[in-house]
Design an enzyme around this catalytic site. Structure first.
Site, PDB file in Angstrom:
ATOM      1  NE  ARG A  61      -2.462  -1.721   3.202  1.00  0.00           N
ATOM      2  CZ  ARG A  61      -2.159  -2.991   3.468  1.00  0.00           C
ATOM      3  NH1 ARG A  61      -2.450  -3.934   2.580  1.00  0.00           N
ATOM      4  NH2 ARG A  61      -1.588  -3.340   4.601  1.00  0.00           N
ATOM      5  CD  GLU A  98       0.303  -9.457  16.201  1.00  0.00           C
ATOM      6  OE1 GLU A  98      -0.095  -8.872  15.202  1.00  0.00           O
ATOM      7  OE2 GLU A  98      -0.439 -10.047  17.001  1.00  0.00           O
TER       8      GLU A  98
END
Ligand code: AMP
Length: 173
Positions: A61, A98
């Site tokens: 993006r 994560e």
């Protein structure tokens, strides 16, 4: 339209790409001509007088927002990509997500010593992605002018790994 109206064009998508994540979908903003213009203009305006020579942004993006901002600033655009995607010799930076260690690459001649670099992405979450991009730019002698985002998820503390950099976001949660 002002920047405070942009929030209405960010769509929350719960449990994407995995359970527990609320994904900030920017496609409604991109689709709306006035919202898209306001976002690009506001990001560009913030850096107008800072002598930016290159805008650096990571896929996917960052590739949507980076080029129009670079165009407005009269700057060049440099892509940062996932490993194995760029055709020429690359520099690589690792960063923690994560659940894994990922890496990003940039062409080794893309930034020159003394370049004034604006880094751009759609969302600031934990800051790991942007910090890795800063390391890539600085390893080539580039000077980071700022780290800019459309959306900042303040509760994830993404400014911490970006301490010492000028961090700017248009929309905060
Ligand atoms: P981080 O490295 O944790 O700051 O993550 C930033 C990158 O992951 C950006 O390129 C974002 O596009 C993407 N990202 C992380 N969290 C979200 C979210 N909740 N919604 C949309 N994109 C996200």
């Amino acid at each position: 339209m002002g920047t405070n109206e942009l929030k209405a064009f960010i769509r929350d998508v719960p449990d994407f790409p995995k359970k527990g994540i609320i994904f900030k979908d920017i496609t409604p903003l991109l689709k709306n001509p006035r919202a898209f213009k306001e976002a690009i203009d506001a990001l560009s305006e913030h850096y107008r007088h800072q002598g930016v020579s290159i805008v650096v942004a990571a896929e996917a993006r960052g590739f949507i927002l980076g080029p129009p901002v670079a165009y407005h600033l009269g700057a060049g655009f440099v892509p940062v990509r996932k490993p194995g995607k760029l055709p020429y010799l690359c520099k690589k930076a690792y960063y923690q997500t994560e659940y894994s260690t990922d890496s990003l690459e940039i062409h080794e001649d893309a930034v020159r010593p003394g370049d004034r670099v604006l880094l751009l992405d759609d969302v600031l979450a934990t800051g790991g992605t942007m910090a890795a991009c800063c390391r890539l730019v600085e390893s080539m002698g580039g000077q980071v002018v700022g780290c800019a985002f459309l959306v900042e998820l303040t509760f994830l503390g993404g400014r911490k790994p970006l301490e010492g950099y000028d961090v700017f976001s248009l929309i905060q949660y």
